[in-house]
Design a protein around this motif. Structure first.
Motif, short mmCIF file in Angstrom:
data_model
loop_
_atom_site.label_atom_id
_atom_site.label_comp_id
_atom_site.label_asym_id
_atom_site.label_seq_id
_atom_site.Cartn_x
_atom_site.Cartn_y
_atom_site.Cartn_z
N GLY A 1 0.80 -1.23 0.00
CA GLY A 1 0.00 0.00 0.00
C GLY A 1 0.82 1.27 0.00
O GLY A 1 0.27 2.36 0.14
N GLY A 2 2.13 1.15 -0.18
CA GLY A 2 2.98 2.34 -0.26
C GLY A 2 2.61 3.19 -1.46
O GLY A 2 2.36 2.67 -2.55
N GLN A 3 2.59 4.50 -1.26
CA GLN A 3 2.16 5.40 -2.33
C GLN A 3 3.06 6.61 -2.47
O GLN A 3 2.80 7.48 -3.29
CB GLN A 3 0.72 5.87 -2.06
CG GLN A 3 -0.28 4.72 -2.00
CD GLN A 3 -1.64 5.17 -1.47
OE1 GLN A 3 -1.75 6.19 -0.79
NE2 GLN A 3 -2.67 4.41 -1.79
N ASN A 4 4.12 6.69 -1.68
CA ASN A 4 4.94 7.89 -1.68
C ASN A 4 6.42 7.54 -1.77
O ASN A 4 7.17 7.71 -0.82
CB ASN A 4 4.69 8.70 -0.40
CG ASN A 4 3.27 9.23 -0.32
OD1 ASN A 4 2.97 10.31 -0.79
ND2 ASN A 4 2.40 8.43 0.28
N PRO A 5 6.88 7.00 -2.93
CA PRO A 5 8.31 6.70 -3.03
C PRO A 5 9.12 7.95 -2.75
O PRO A 5 8.78 9.05 -3.18
CB PRO A 5 8.47 6.23 -4.47
CG PRO A 5 7.28 6.74 -5.20
CD PRO A 5 6.18 6.77 -4.20
N GLY A 6 10.18 7.80 -2.01
CA GLY A 6 10.98 8.94 -1.61
C GLY A 6 11.38 8.84 -0.16
O GLY A 6 12.41 9.37 0.25
N GLY A 7 10.59 8.13 0.61
CA GLY A 7 10.97 7.83 1.98
C GLY A 7 11.40 6.37 2.07
O GLY A 7 11.64 5.71 1.07
N VAL A 8 11.49 5.87 3.27
CA VAL A 8 11.91 4.49 3.46
C VAL A 8 10.96 3.83 4.45
O VAL A 8 10.52 4.45 5.43
CB VAL A 8 13.37 4.41 3.94
CG1 VAL A 8 13.54 5.02 5.31
CG2 VAL A 8 13.88 2.99 3.93
N GLU A 9 10.60 2.58 4.18
CA GLU A 9 9.78 1.81 5.10
C GLU A 9 10.68 1.14 6.12
O GLU A 9 11.68 0.50 5.75
CB GLU A 9 8.99 0.76 4.31
CG GLU A 9 8.05 -0.07 5.15
CD GLU A 9 7.37 -1.16 4.34
OE1 GLU A 9 7.05 -2.21 4.93
OE2 GLU A 9 7.19 -0.96 3.12
N VAL A 10 10.38 1.30 7.39
CA VAL A 10 11.19 0.69 8.45
C VAL A 10 10.44 -0.50 9.03
O VAL A 10 9.20 -0.51 9.05
CB VAL A 10 11.55 1.70 9.56
CG1 VAL A 10 12.39 2.83 9.00
CG2 VAL A 10 10.31 2.24 10.24
N PRO A 11 11.16 -1.52 9.50
CA PRO A 11 10.48 -2.72 10.02
C PRO A 11 9.86 -2.47 11.38
O PRO A 11 10.26 -1.56 12.12
CB PRO A 11 11.62 -3.73 10.12
CG PRO A 11 12.84 -2.90 10.33
CD PRO A 11 12.63 -1.65 9.54
N SER A 12 8.88 -3.28 11.74
CA SER A 12 8.34 -3.21 13.10
C SER A 12 9.44 -3.60 14.07
O SER A 12 10.30 -4.43 13.77
CB SER A 12 7.15 -4.16 13.24
OG SER A 12 7.56 -5.50 12.98
N GLY A 13 9.42 -2.99 15.22
CA GLY A 13 10.48 -3.23 16.21
C GLY A 13 11.55 -2.17 16.18
O GLY A 13 12.54 -2.25 16.93
N ILE A 14 11.36 -1.14 15.35
CA ILE A 14 12.36 -0.07 15.27
C ILE A 14 12.50 0.64 16.62
O ILE A 14 13.51 1.29 16.91
CB ILE A 14 11.99 0.92 14.14
CG1 ILE A 14 13.20 1.77 13.73
CG2 ILE A 14 10.84 1.81 14.54
CD1 ILE A 14 14.19 1.03 12.89
N TRP A 15 11.51 0.49 17.49
CA TRP A 15 11.55 1.12 18.81
C TRP A 15 12.71 0.59 19.65
O TRP A 15 13.11 1.24 20.63
CB TRP A 15 10.23 0.87 19.56
CG TRP A 15 9.93 -0.58 19.83
CD1 TRP A 15 9.22 -1.43 19.04
CD2 TRP A 15 10.35 -1.34 20.96
NE1 TRP A 15 9.17 -2.68 19.60
CE2 TRP A 15 9.86 -2.65 20.78
CE3 TRP A 15 11.10 -1.06 22.10
CZ2 TRP A 15 10.08 -3.67 21.69
CZ3 TRP A 15 11.32 -2.08 23.03
CH2 TRP A 15 10.82 -3.36 22.82
N LYS A 16 13.28 -0.54 19.27
CA LYS A 16 14.40 -1.11 20.02
C LYS A 16 15.68 -0.28 19.87
O LYS A 16 16.61 -0.43 20.67
CB LYS A 16 14.66 -2.55 19.57
CG LYS A 16 13.50 -3.50 19.87
CD LYS A 16 13.78 -4.90 19.36
CE LYS A 16 12.61 -5.83 19.64
NZ LYS A 16 12.85 -7.20 19.11
#
Length: 645
Positions: free
Chosen positions: A388-403
């Motif tokens: 469902g990504g619609q805005n190429p230009g950023g980066v998708e980060v995985p769940s758990g990035i809060w670690k």
């Protein structure tokens, strides 16, 4: 400076062939009076031939070392080096890594110094703040020279270069201490030293045998490549490497990074600018010491799951080319991103590899192999759009990035595929700088809650380029970060969020494609911000049949930089007496029909104005330019009109 130099060397019109060499020598002196006089006096006694002068130009380091007539220059410059406090000497010698006349970005240099361990926290100041002060101290001592000051930097100076003769001192001292070695055309191949920092010039064309025999790779602390990439540059012999800086725009592609996970001591990794890099391998998770990952300007859309193991990570910098190029058929976008036409190519490359040769030249000089194409599409492009990504230009980060609890810089994260990532980001309580794109009505409530929770934020960038943009998405921010200094809002707003008027510490504001319709109300709110120093109003940030800005008395008390670019239907920009008393730079870019006499008024009332920057003056009618010059001539501060294109 050239006239003084001509007189010193007795250069007259009889020697036109020496003028070019004289200008090159003058460039190396860069206005340093001692160098001008001493080198000029030396050349005055030499044969006036292009050969002799070219020899000095090309071998000035050796001449400073061996020629008694030039010893004074070296002695004085060495005194400058010897007089540096110990903590600045290492920072200064580090500059020998960069080529002559190279513009060195402050942030890049400071982040590398951090990775090298050149400082630690001091009395509550972060390491970055301490090393920023080192940078400014080198500027203050004229050891490094500021490049043109940037309107984009809160600190005013965002890049520097090194005086050519001072750079020769840095190179000489760095070589004495086996600190820096540069692989370049014609360099000695029998060093065999224990050099700590290796720089590879774009003109070096040696092979793998020469590369591995020239020095002891096991002792290297940093590797910097300035072009002409070879796959063997990354070697598993580099067991102690801390900095791998591949920033540039040359032929780096995915399969060149397959051994990156072996560099287990790496603290700084930069792939900045490589649009043909689509994927970071899972072995990135082996780099447990990594502090800075810079993938800005690449085509990477998704970070590997293994990144959540990197608990020492402090900075993730990811703003891809899609941030600048929104059209997937733009020729400047790498071919693999131009969907859907290239999707067929990628699928065939993956499923029927025999159709292709091993290497595919899809664009410019980028040399993809079949695996690169398959990885780019199957591991990057297809999963992004499928989720469902619609805005190429950023980066998708995985769940758990809060670690990654040490993170204080995270940008730019694409949140268009879901709001779960915002719940992770909310837990990164040490964040100081955050950039998000893909904002919409579905994730806006979680976004506002996240912003309210991150009370330590100093810099915030919010980007939504869909038709509805940011409209109605930011109204739920109950308590914005108190110490917010920089704010960028990109996308349709219609009106300013009410909470902006409470940002008492805001220094820098950028609005782009905001289409704000209430012009006077918005300018009045912004004019009451007590510390606003830089205001950038870009690309239809204001909209309407007629757009007008009135800067009223006592408004914008700290504003130093005002940038007005491509604001449609702009009819008037007026300054009353007492408005913007500290404004130094006013920049304007507009459409041809916008350049009308009377567009700007009150420029004579700006007591601190130094420059009016005008884009493409040759576009503009003479009457408009003359009217501007007339106003500037009445200003007691004597501001100048400059143009660029």
């Amino acid at each position: 400076g050239f006239q003084v130099f001509k007189e010193t060397v007795n250069l007259d019109e009889q020697y036109p062939e020496l003028v070019e060499q004289a200008k090159l020598i003058l460039k190396k002196c860069r206005g340093l009076p001692l160098a001008l006089v001493t080198i000029g006096g030396f050349l005055a006694s030499q044969p006036k031939t292009a050969f002799e002068w070219r020899k000095l130009n090309e071998h000035i380091s050796a001449e400073l070392e061996m020629n008694p007539e030039l010893e004074l220059i070296k002695a004085v410059l060495l005194k400058s080096y010897d007089g540096l406090p110990y903590y600045l000497k290492a920072c200064f010698l580090y500059l020998a890594i960069f080529p002559e006349d190279y513009m060195i970005l402050r942030r890049r240099l400071v982040r590398r110094w951090i990775a090298e361990g050149y400082s630690s926290e001091v009395r509550g100041r972060s390491v970055e703040e301490v090393l920023d002060s080192y940078f400014m101290e080198l500027i203050g001592r004229s050891i490094i020279l500021p490049s043109q000051q940037s309107i984009h930097s809160r600190k005013g100076i965002d890049s520097c270069h090194v005086h050519d003769l001072i750079r020769e001192i840095a190179i000489s001292k760095a070589m004495e201490e086996n600190l820096v070695f540069t692989l370049e055309e014609g360099c000695s191949l029998n060093n065999q030293g224990t050099v700590r920092h290796l720089a590879i010039s774009s003109n070096w064309n040696g092979d793998q045998c020469e590369f591995e025999n020239i020095l002891d790779l096991s002792r290297l602390r940093s590797l910097t490549v300035f072009g002409n990439w070879r796959q063997f540059y990354i070697s598993d012999k580099m067991r102690l490497l801390r900095v791998l800086d591949l920033e540039g725009e040359w032929e780096l592609v995915d399969h060149h990074l397959k051994h990156i996970g072996k560099l287990v001591h790496l603290r700084y990794l930069s792939l900045r600018g490589h649009a043909s890099v689509f994927h970071v391998p899972n072995s990135l998770g082996n780099l447990r010491q990594l502090q800075t990952l810079d993938i800005s300007g690449t085509s990477i859309m998704k970070l590997p799951r293994t990144i959540i193991k990197l608990v020492k990570m402090q900075r993730i910098l990811a703003s891809g080319i899609g941030t600048e190029y929104t059209g997937l058929y733009d020729p400047d976008v790498p071919a693999l991103l131009r969907l859907p036409l290239c999707s067929a190519l990628c699928c065939v490359a993956c499923c029927a590899p025999g159709i292709f040769t091993e290497e595919l030249y899809l664009e410019d000089d980028a040399q993809f192999n079949r695996r690169d194409v398959c990885t780019a599409f199957c591991c990057n492009i297809l999963p992004y759009y499928a989720a469902g990504g619609q805005n190429p230009g950023g980066v998708e980060v995985p769940s758990g990035i809060w670690k990654l609890k040490a993170l204080h810089t995270l940008r730019t994260v694409d949140i268009s595929a879901g709001k779960a990532v915002l719940q992770d980001i909310k837990r990164l309580t040490r964040l100081c700088k955050l950039g998000l794109l893909g904002i919409n009505k579905r994730n806006s409530q979680e976004l506002c809650s996240t912003i309210a929770c991150l009370s330590g934020l100093e810099s915030l960038s919010l980007d939504s380029r869909r038709e509805t943009g940011l409209s109605g998405c930011l109204d739920g921010v109950s308590s914005p970060p108190e110490n917010l200094q920089s704010l960028k809002l990109i996308g349709n707003l219609v009106k300013l969020p009410e909470w902006i008027q409470g940002l008492k510490n805001l220094v820098k504001l950028k609005l782009e494609w905001s289409r704000i319709s209430e012009h006077d109300a918005a300018i009045q709110v912004l004019g009451n911000l007590p510390n606003l120093a830089t205001l950038r109003l870009l690309d239809d940030s204001f909209a309407g049949e007629e757009v007008g800005f009135s800067f009223r008395q006592e408004a914008f008390p700290c504003l130093k930089v005002l940038q007005l670019d491509w604001i449609g239907n702009l009819k008037s920009v007026g300054f009353e007496e007492g408005a913007a008393p500290k404004l130094e730079l006013l920049q304007y870019i507009g459409w041809i029909n916008d350049f009308r006499v009377g567009l700007f008024s009150g420029l004579a009332c700006l007591p601190s104005l130094k420059e009016f920057m005008l884009y493409r003056e040759h576009w503009v009618k003479t009457e408009f330019v003359e009217h501007l010059r007339g106003q500037l001539a009445e200003n007691i501060n004597g501001p100048v009109l400059k143009s660029w294109q």
